[in-house]
Motif scaffolding. Structure first.
Motif, PDB file in Angstrom:
ATOM      1  N   SER A  40       0.841  -1.192   0.000  1.00 22.33           N
ATOM      2  CA  SER A  40       0.000   0.000   0.000  1.00 22.33           C
ATOM      3  C   SER A  40       0.877   1.243   0.000  1.00 22.33           C
ATOM      4  O   SER A  40       2.097   1.177   0.228  1.00 22.33           O
ATOM      5  N   ASN A  41       0.266   2.413  -0.234  1.00 21.57           N
ATOM      6  CA  ASN A  41       1.026   3.663  -0.214  1.00 21.57           C
ATOM      7  C   ASN A  41       1.726   3.867   1.124  1.00 21.57           C
ATOM      8  O   ASN A  41       2.869   4.325   1.183  1.00 21.57           O
ATOM      9  N   LYS A  42       1.043   3.535   2.204  1.00 18.41           N
ATOM     10  CA  LYS A  42       1.614   3.714   3.541  1.00 18.41           C
ATOM     11  C   LYS A  42       2.854   2.850   3.725  1.00 18.41           C
ATOM     12  O   LYS A  42       3.875   3.308   4.253  1.00 18.41           O
ATOM     13  N   LEU A  43       2.776   1.595   3.275  1.00 14.28           N
ATOM     14  CA  LEU A  43       3.921   0.697   3.419  1.00 14.28           C
ATOM     15  C   LEU A  43       5.072   1.095   2.487  1.00 14.28           C
ATOM     16  O   LEU A  43       6.238   0.960   2.848  1.00 14.28           O
ATOM     17  N   ILE A  44       4.728   1.601   1.292  1.00  7.69           N
ATOM     18  CA  ILE A  44       5.760   2.079   0.378  1.00  7.69           C
ATOM     19  C   ILE A  44       6.481   3.277   0.988  1.00  7.69           C
ATOM     20  O   ILE A  44       7.709   3.386   0.940  1.00  7.69           O
ATOM     21  N   ALA A  45       5.706   4.185   1.589  1.00  3.67           N
ATOM     22  CA  ALA A  45       6.301   5.354   2.236  1.00  3.67           C
ATOM     23  C   ALA A  45       7.256   4.930   3.347  1.00  3.67           C
ATOM     24  O   ALA A  45       8.361   5.481   3.492  1.00  3.67           O
ATOM     25  N   ARG A  46       6.858   3.936   4.112  1.00  5.70           N
ATOM     26  CA  ARG A  46       7.710   3.440   5.194  1.00  5.70           C
ATOM     27  C   ARG A  46       8.972   2.787   4.633  1.00  5.70           C
ATOM     28  O   ARG A  46      10.072   2.973   5.150  1.00  5.70           O
ATOM     29  N   GLU A  47       8.807   2.038   3.544  1.00  6.28           N
ATOM     30  CA  GLU A  47       9.950   1.363   2.927  1.00  6.28           C
ATOM     31  C   GLU A  47      10.968   2.361   2.389  1.00  6.28           C
ATOM     32  O   GLU A  47      12.186   2.155   2.514  1.00  6.28           O
ATOM     33  N   LEU A  48      10.476   3.467   1.785  1.00  3.23           N
ATOM     34  CA  LEU A  48      11.365   4.428   1.142  1.00  3.23           C
ATOM     35  C   LEU A  48      11.780   5.570   2.057  1.00  3.23           C
ATOM     36  O   LEU A  48      12.660   6.364   1.706  1.00  3.23           O
ATOM     37  N   GLY A  49      11.116   5.702   3.212  1.00  2.00           N
ATOM     38  CA  GLY A  49      11.440   6.788   4.123  1.00  2.00           C
ATOM     39  C   GLY A  49      10.973   8.139   3.632  1.00  2.00           C
ATOM     40  O   GLY A  49      11.631   9.167   3.864  1.00  2.00           O
ATOM     41  N   VAL A  50       9.815   8.155   2.946  1.00  2.00           N
ATOM     42  CA  VAL A  50       9.241   9.406   2.450  1.00  2.00           C
ATOM     43  C   VAL A  50       7.799   9.514   2.934  1.00  2.00           C
ATOM     44  O   VAL A  50       7.270   8.607   3.576  1.00  2.00           O
ATOM     45  N   SER A  51       7.165  10.629   2.631  1.00  2.00           N
ATOM     46  CA  SER A  51       5.780  10.826   3.056  1.00  2.00           C
ATOM     47  C   SER A  51       4.824  10.087   2.120  1.00  2.00           C
ATOM     48  O   SER A  51       5.165   9.779   0.972  1.00  2.00           O
ATOM     49  N   VAL A  52       3.621   9.828   2.622  1.00  2.00           N
ATOM     50  CA  VAL A  52       2.593   9.195   1.803  1.00  2.00           C
ATOM     51  C   VAL A  52       2.240  10.084   0.613  1.00  2.00           C
ATOM     52  O   VAL A  52       1.981   9.588  -0.492  1.00  2.00           O
ATOM     53  N   GLU A  53       2.224  11.404   0.820  1.00  2.00           N
ATOM     54  CA  GLU A  53       1.914  12.317  -0.271  1.00  2.00           C
ATOM     55  C   GLU A  53       2.954  12.216  -1.393  1.00  2.00           C
ATOM     56  O   GLU A  53       2.618  12.271  -2.572  1.00  2.00           O
ATOM     57  N   THR A  54       4.216  12.048  -1.008  1.00  2.00           N
ATOM     58  CA  THR A  54       5.266  11.872  -2.020  1.00  2.00           C
ATOM     59  C   THR A  54       5.049  10.580  -2.796  1.00  2.00           C
ATOM     60  O   THR A  54       5.216  10.538  -4.029  1.00  2.00           O
ATOM     61  N   VAL A  55       4.662   9.529  -2.088  1.00  2.00           N
ATOM     62  CA  VAL A  55       4.375   8.249  -2.748  1.00  2.00           C
ATOM     63  C   VAL A  55       3.220   8.420  -3.732  1.00  2.00           C
ATOM     64  O   VAL A  55       3.274   7.904  -4.862  1.00  2.00           O
ATOM     65  N   LYS A  56       2.190   9.147  -3.336  1.00  2.00           N
ATOM     66  CA  LYS A  56       1.051   9.363  -4.225  1.00  2.00           C
ATOM     67  C   LYS A  56       1.485  10.052  -5.515  1.00  2.00           C
ATOM     68  O   LYS A  56       1.011   9.728  -6.609  1.00  2.00           O
ATOM     69  N   ASP A  57       2.411  11.024  -5.388  1.00  2.00           N
ATOM     70  CA  ASP A  57       2.913  11.715  -6.579  1.00  2.00           C
ATOM     71  C   ASP A  57       3.663  10.733  -7.486  1.00  2.00           C
ATOM     72  O   ASP A  57       3.513  10.768  -8.712  1.00  2.00           O
ATOM     73  N   HIS A  58       4.467   9.873  -6.881  1.00  2.00           N
ATOM     74  CA  HIS A  58       5.199   8.880  -7.663  1.00  2.00           C
ATOM     75  C   HIS A  58       4.241   7.904  -8.351  1.00  2.00           C
ATOM     76  O   HIS A  58       4.440   7.543  -9.510  1.00  2.00           O
ATOM     77  N   VAL A  59       3.218   7.464  -7.617  1.00  2.00           N
ATOM     78  CA  VAL A  59       2.240   6.535  -8.183  1.00  2.00           C
ATOM     79  C   VAL A  59       1.531   7.180  -9.372  1.00  2.00           C
ATOM     80  O   VAL A  59       1.314   6.536 -10.404  1.00  2.00           O
ATOM     81  N   ALA A  60       1.176   8.460  -9.233  1.00  2.00           N
ATOM     82  CA  ALA A  60       0.513   9.164 -10.337  1.00  2.00           C
ATOM     83  C   ALA A  60       1.408   9.192 -11.575  1.00  2.00           C
ATOM     84  O   ALA A  60       0.937   9.001 -12.705  1.00  2.00           O
ATOM     85  N   ALA A  61       2.714   9.403 -11.359  1.00  2.00           N
ATOM     86  CA  ALA A  61       3.652   9.414 -12.488  1.00  2.00           C
ATOM     87  C   ALA A  61       3.763   8.040 -13.126  1.00  2.00           C
ATOM     88  O   ALA A  61       3.837   7.910 -14.358  1.00  2.00           O
ATOM     89  N   VAL A  62       3.736   7.008 -12.299  1.00  2.00           N
ATOM     90  CA  VAL A  62       3.803   5.631 -12.803  1.00  2.00           C
ATOM     91  C   VAL A  62       2.571   5.313 -13.652  1.00  2.00           C
ATOM     92  O   VAL A  62       2.674   4.738 -14.739  1.00  2.00           O
TER      93      VAL A  62
END
Length: 210
Positions: free
Chosen positions: A166-188
């Protein structure tokens, strides 16, 4: 937590109900045997998850309806088929998980846990006839995806999406915020030309074998 189980066979419903209640604390399973009964149950209140056997008459149309009318309601499909095209069709119609009937009970429980946590479960799929079989590998490194206009971090996010995180687990894995993960997911999603995380996982899985 309430789970709606849609399956035409009483013995299967009884077995799955027992399995789910054993592995998920404080969970009530509502079993129904027809699409009409499922729609009536949904009208009375949305469950936390729907477990749907596509062999129920009108099951695929129910999946499409749930995706259309209740976008945030996760559906895990149980199917008698392990064909790639059938899995892609169900995932493309909005399922957040696809569990072939040949899977063991542990796999089903894992899939339900993953989807309830916000992830997507995609089983190992048979190669298509026009696919070149990938050689066996001992580990799962981040694929190159050189043809995609993605940064290394976005490729890492895509890799983690294919692992069902999930976005939350990805954020934890990468050490970034959930909002940053959402931006990356949108780009993907934009790079893959798809509109959902599930479609992104399917498309990435296919690209890994091409």
């Amino acid at each position: 937590m309430r789970i709606l189980l849609v399956d035409a066979f009483p013995m299967v419903r009884a077995a799955l109900t027992g399995l789910i209640e054993q592995h998920f604390a404080d969970t009530q399973v509502q079993g129904v045997d027809t699409v009409e009964a499922a729609r009536a149950a949904l009208a009375q209140g949305l469950p936390r998850l729907v477990l749907l056997d596509l062999r129920v008459e009108g099951g695929f149309e129910l999946l499409q309806q749930i995706h259309r009318e209740h976008l945030m309601l996760p559906v895990v499909v149980v199917s008698g088929s392990d064909e790639t095209e059938d899995a892609l069709r169900a995932l493309g119609a909005g399922a957040m998980g696809y569990v072939p009937e040949r899977s063991d009970l542990h796999t089903l429980v894992q899939a339900l846990h993953l989807v309830l946590a916000g992830g997507t479960y995609v089983p190992p799929l048979k190669p298509r006839a026009d696919d070149t079989p990938a050689p066996p590998v001992a580990a799962t490194p981040v694929p190159d995806w050189a043809e995609l206009p993605l940064t290394p971090r976005q490729k890492h996010v895509l890799h983690l999406l294919t692992q069902g995180l999930s976005n939350k687990l990805i954020a934890r894995e990468l050490g970034v915020s959930v909002e940053t993960v959402k931006d990356h997911v949108a780009a993907v999603l934009k790079a893959l030309g798809v509109s959902s995380r599930t479609q992104a996982v399917v498309a990435a899985t296919q690209k890994n074998r091409s």
